[in-house]
Design a protein around this motif. Structure first.
Motif, PDB file in Angstrom:
ATOM      1  N   TYR A  55       0.830  -1.203   0.000  1.00  0.00           N
ATOM      2  CA  TYR A  55       0.000   0.000   0.000  1.00  0.00           C
ATOM      3  C   TYR A  55       0.873   1.266   0.000  1.00  0.00           C
ATOM      4  CZ  TYR A  55      -4.163  -2.796   1.299  1.00  0.00           C
ATOM      5  OH  TYR A  55      -5.215  -3.688   1.340  1.00  0.00           O
ATOM      6  N   TRP A  56       1.944   1.244   0.779  1.00  0.00           N
ATOM      7  CA  TRP A  56       2.832   2.403   0.892  1.00  0.00           C
ATOM      8  C   TRP A  56       3.385   2.771  -0.485  1.00  0.00           C
ATOM      9  CZ3 TRP A  56       3.435   5.701   4.766  1.00  0.00           C
ATOM     10  CH2 TRP A  56       4.587   6.489   4.851  1.00  0.00           C
ATOM     11  N   TYR A  57       3.824   1.759  -1.220  1.00  0.00           N
ATOM     12  CA  TYR A  57       4.375   1.961  -2.565  1.00  0.00           C
ATOM     13  C   TYR A  57       3.286   2.397  -3.541  1.00  0.00           C
ATOM     14  CZ  TYR A  57       6.091   0.599  -7.198  1.00  0.00           C
ATOM     15  OH  TYR A  57       6.412   0.589  -8.525  1.00  0.00           O
ATOM     16  N   GLU A  58       2.149   1.707  -3.525  1.00  0.00           N
ATOM     17  CA  GLU A  58       1.102   1.984  -4.507  1.00  0.00           C
ATOM     18  C   GLU A  58       0.486   3.361  -4.311  1.00  0.00           C
ATOM     19  OE1 GLU A  58      -0.308  -2.663  -5.282  1.00  0.00           O
ATOM     20  OE2 GLU A  58      -1.497  -1.363  -3.949  1.00  0.00           O
ATOM     21  N   ALA A  59       0.279   3.770  -3.064  1.00  0.00           N
ATOM     22  CA  ALA A  59      -0.269   5.105  -2.816  1.00  0.00           C
ATOM     23  C   ALA A  59       0.679   6.184  -3.332  1.00  0.00           C
ATOM     24  CB  ALA A  59      -0.542   5.294  -1.327  1.00  0.00           C
ATOM     25  N   ALA A  60       1.981   5.967  -3.135  1.00  0.00           N
ATOM     26  CA  ALA A  60       2.970   6.923  -3.635  1.00  0.00           C
ATOM     27  C   ALA A  60       2.933   6.993  -5.154  1.00  0.00           C
ATOM     28  CB  ALA A  60       4.372   6.537  -3.153  1.00  0.00           C
ATOM     29  N   GLN A  61       2.797   5.842  -5.794  1.00  0.00           N
ATOM     30  CA  GLN A  61       2.734   5.814  -7.258  1.00  0.00           C
ATOM     31  C   GLN A  61       1.523   6.578  -7.773  1.00  0.00           C
ATOM     32  OE1 GLN A  61       5.183   5.203  -8.878  1.00  0.00           O
ATOM     33  NE2 GLN A  61       5.912   3.278  -8.904  1.00  0.00           N
ATOM     34  N   ALA A  62       0.436   6.551  -7.018  1.00  0.00           N
ATOM     35  CA  ALA A  62      -0.781   7.269  -7.414  1.00  0.00           C
ATOM     36  C   ALA A  62      -0.761   8.731  -6.974  1.00  0.00           C
ATOM     37  CB  ALA A  62      -2.015   6.567  -6.835  1.00  0.00           C
ATOM     38  N   ARG A  63       0.333   9.154  -6.343  1.00  0.00           N
ATOM     39  CA  ARG A  63       0.515  10.534  -5.885  1.00  0.00           C
ATOM     40  C   ARG A  63      -0.543  10.936  -4.856  1.00  0.00           C
ATOM     41  NH1 ARG A  63       0.669  11.110 -11.331  1.00  0.00           N
ATOM     42  NH2 ARG A  63      -0.950  12.705 -11.381  1.00  0.00           N
ATOM     43  N   ILE A  64      -0.848  10.023  -3.947  1.00  0.00           N
ATOM     44  CA  ILE A  64      -1.747  10.306  -2.837  1.00  0.00           C
ATOM     45  C   ILE A  64      -0.898  10.492  -1.580  1.00  0.00           C
ATOM     46  CG2 ILE A  64      -3.598   9.424  -1.359  1.00  0.00           C
ATOM     47  CD1 ILE A  64      -4.640   7.845  -3.739  1.00  0.00           C
ATOM     48  N   PRO A  65      -0.944  11.647  -0.933  1.00  0.00           N
ATOM     49  CA  PRO A  65      -0.213  11.810   0.320  1.00  0.00           C
ATOM     50  C   PRO A  65      -0.627  10.726   1.316  1.00  0.00           C
ATOM     51  CG  PRO A  65      -1.038  13.920  -0.443  1.00  0.00           C
ATOM     52  CD  PRO A  65      -1.659  12.876  -1.328  1.00  0.00           C
ATOM     53  N   ARG A  66       0.373  10.068   1.932  1.00  0.00           N
ATOM     54  CA  ARG A  66       0.034   8.979   2.855  1.00  0.00           C
ATOM     55  C   ARG A  66       0.951   8.994   4.074  1.00  0.00           C
ATOM     56  NH1 ARG A  66       4.995   8.111   1.254  1.00  0.00           N
ATOM     57  NH2 ARG A  66       5.568   6.216   0.143  1.00  0.00           N
ATOM     58  N   GLY A  67       0.368   8.491   5.165  1.00  0.00           N
ATOM     59  CA  GLY A  67       1.100   8.356   6.414  1.00  0.00           C
ATOM     60  C   GLY A  67       0.833   6.995   7.013  1.00  0.00           C
ATOM     61  N   ALA A  68       1.703   6.566   7.925  1.00  0.00           N
ATOM     62  CA  ALA A  68       1.592   5.252   8.559  1.00  0.00           C
ATOM     63  C   ALA A  68       1.046   5.399   9.974  1.00  0.00           C
ATOM     64  CB  ALA A  68       2.962   4.577   8.597  1.00  0.00           C
ATOM     65  N   TYR A  69       0.193   4.436  10.372  1.00  0.00           N
ATOM     66  CA  TYR A  69      -0.290   4.476  11.760  1.00  0.00           C
ATOM     67  C   TYR A  69       0.069   3.197  12.499  1.00  0.00           C
ATOM     68  CZ  TYR A  69      -4.678   1.755  10.847  1.00  0.00           C
ATOM     69  OH  TYR A  69      -5.608   0.798  10.529  1.00  0.00           O
ATOM     70  N   HIS A  70       0.328   3.380  13.798  1.00  0.00           N
ATOM     71  CA  HIS A  70       0.738   2.298  14.691  1.00  0.00           C
ATOM     72  C   HIS A  70      -0.376   2.013  15.686  1.00  0.00           C
ATOM     73  CE1 HIS A  70       3.259  -0.153  17.347  1.00  0.00           C
ATOM     74  NE2 HIS A  70       2.772   0.559  18.352  1.00  0.00           N
ATOM     75  N   TYR A  71      -0.808   0.762  15.732  1.00  0.00           N
ATOM     76  CA  TYR A  71      -1.835   0.336  16.688  1.00  0.00           C
ATOM     77  C   TYR A  71      -1.132  -0.007  18.004  1.00  0.00           C
ATOM     78  CZ  TYR A  71      -6.061  -2.044  18.354  1.00  0.00           C
ATOM     79  OH  TYR A  71      -7.170  -2.421  19.072  1.00  0.00           O
ATOM     80  N   TYR A  72      -1.405   0.798  19.029  1.00  0.00           N
ATOM     81  CA  TYR A  72      -0.652   0.728  20.280  1.00  0.00           C
ATOM     82  C   TYR A  72      -1.182  -0.377  21.186  1.00  0.00           C
ATOM     83  CZ  TYR A  72       2.048   2.535  24.212  1.00  0.00           C
ATOM     84  OH  TYR A  72       2.938   2.672  25.249  1.00  0.00           O
ATOM     85  N   TYR A  73      -0.249  -1.156  21.765  1.00  0.00           N
ATOM     86  CA  TYR A  73      -0.588  -2.210  22.715  1.00  0.00           C
ATOM     87  C   TYR A  73      -0.111  -1.814  24.107  1.00  0.00           C
ATOM     88  CZ  TYR A  73      -2.542  -6.279  20.308  1.00  0.00           C
ATOM     89  OH  TYR A  73      -3.378  -7.154  19.674  1.00  0.00           O
ATOM     90  N   PHE A  74      -0.874  -2.177  25.114  1.00  0.00           N
ATOM     91  CA  PHE A  74      -0.555  -1.751  26.475  1.00  0.00           C
ATOM     92  C   PHE A  74       0.283  -2.766  27.238  1.00  0.00           C
ATOM     93  CE2 PHE A  74      -4.470   0.299  25.091  1.00  0.00           C
ATOM     94  CZ  PHE A  74      -4.049   1.618  25.153  1.00  0.00           C
ATOM     95  N   CYS A  75       0.757  -3.795  26.551  1.00  0.00           N
ATOM     96  CA  CYS A  75       1.639  -4.781  27.178  1.00  0.00           C
ATOM     97  C   CYS A  75       3.082  -4.623  26.699  1.00  0.00           C
ATOM     98  CB  CYS A  75       1.142  -6.199  26.893  1.00  0.00           C
ATOM     99  SG  CYS A  75      -0.463  -6.553  27.651  1.00  0.00           S
ATOM    100  N   ARG A  76       3.357  -3.547  25.983  1.00  0.00           N
ATOM    101  CA  ARG A  76       4.714  -3.199  25.562  1.00  0.00           C
ATOM    102  C   ARG A  76       4.967  -1.748  25.948  1.00  0.00           C
ATOM    103  NH1 ARG A  76       8.088  -6.917  22.303  1.00  0.00           N
ATOM    104  NH2 ARG A  76       6.661  -8.487  21.456  1.00  0.00           N
ATOM    105  N   SER A  77       6.214  -1.431  26.219  1.00  0.00           N
ATOM    106  CA  SER A  77       6.537  -0.058  26.582  1.00  0.00           C
ATOM    107  C   SER A  77       6.475   0.849  25.348  1.00  0.00           C
ATOM    108  CB  SER A  77       7.936   0.013  27.191  1.00  0.00           C
ATOM    109  OG  SER A  77       8.927  -0.232  26.197  1.00  0.00           O
TER     110      SER A  77
END
Length: 260
Positions: free
Chosen positions: A98-120
């Motif tokens: 997705y990261w590569y394909e969105a860039a190829q389509a010239r769509i601004p994109r960002g990554a999100y991290h799903y946070y877990y409460f059992c890791r620091s």
């Protein structure tokens, strides 16, 4: 490098066009500012509708399958948040594609991290940095803070611990990418942990009412207003989001908040 150069040239063209013209019509009355966008279960908004917002985008994960990114862009989608990581040891299997394909389509994109409460926060920040490229022209990273239903991590730490560890993550990740992360959150998590005093831009989930009703007094940059959106180029339902300002505001936001 050739891929990144193409993406940056395309993004510069998009910004130049957006700055040079004014929309000739008001957003249509429907699920999104663009009539090509839809909703399989539209909500009857009473306290303010997202449909009048000028700029709309998507957030996606592996469940969206194969995506025709050129059709997505042609439908009026202006940005994409892509799930990258979860906890301290999981990468979404479709992230790189997705990261590569969105860039190829010239769509601004960002990554999100799903946070877990059992890791620091430190561990999760290091995992995110190892998994997500630092690319010029990317939107800021996002930390997704919500209560999980995970059987392997049922913890619900105190508000003080939540904010302390999330801040550690945000500080480390912000230094690495040169942009402080956006906080995505839900109504119950925001309320339970009193997140309003955290230093960040907010991306708020509110599918039943306007954010000003569900998050009184909280400023926001992005509003996730449905989980049942319809976007050409994507099979099945997808999350739809609105940006808080006008098209000109969007261009200014990108000029300020893209990774450099």
């Amino acid at each position: 490098m050739r891929i990144l150069t193409k993406f940056m040239l395309g993004l510069m063209l998009v910004l130049a066009v957006a700055c040079s013209r004014t929309p000739t019509r008001a957003p249509s009355a429907g699920p999104g500012a663009n009539p090509q966008l839809g909703d399989s279960r539209p909500h009857s908004w009473t306290s303010g509708s997202p449909y009048g917002q000028a700029v709309h985008g998507i957030d996606i994960s592996r469940w969206q399958g194969n995506i025709d990114w050129n059709r997505v862009r042609g439908s009026g989608i202006s940005f994409a948040f892509i799930k990258s990581t979860e906890g301290g040891d999981h990468v979404d299997p479709n992230f790189r594609r997705y990261w590569y394909e969105a860039a190829q389509a010239r769509i601004p994109r960002g990554a999100y991290h799903y946070y877990y409460f059992c890791r620091s926060g430190f561990e999760q920040a290091q995992w995110f940095i190892r998994s997500v490229p630092r690319e010029v022209g990317s939107m800021p990273p996002v930390i997704d803070l919500e209560w999980t239903n995970s059987k392997t991590c049922p913890r619900r730490p105190s508000p003080a611990e939540v904010k302390r560890e999330a801040s550690v993550f945000m500080d480390i990740v912000g230094r690495h990418y040169g942009q402080r992360p956006i906080i995505y959150t839900t109504v119950d998590f925001y309320r339970d942990n009193r997140l309003g005093d955290m230093r960040a831009e907010f991306w708020l989930r509110s599918v039943a009412d306007h954010p000003r009703v569900r998050y009184p007094g909280q400023r926001w940059a992005f509003w996730q207003y449905t989980g049942t959106g319809i976007v050409p180029g994507i099979q099945g339902d997808v999350d739809l989001n609105a940006f808080a300002g006008s098209r000109s505001d969007w261009v200014r936001w990108l000029n300020t908040r893209l990774t450099r």
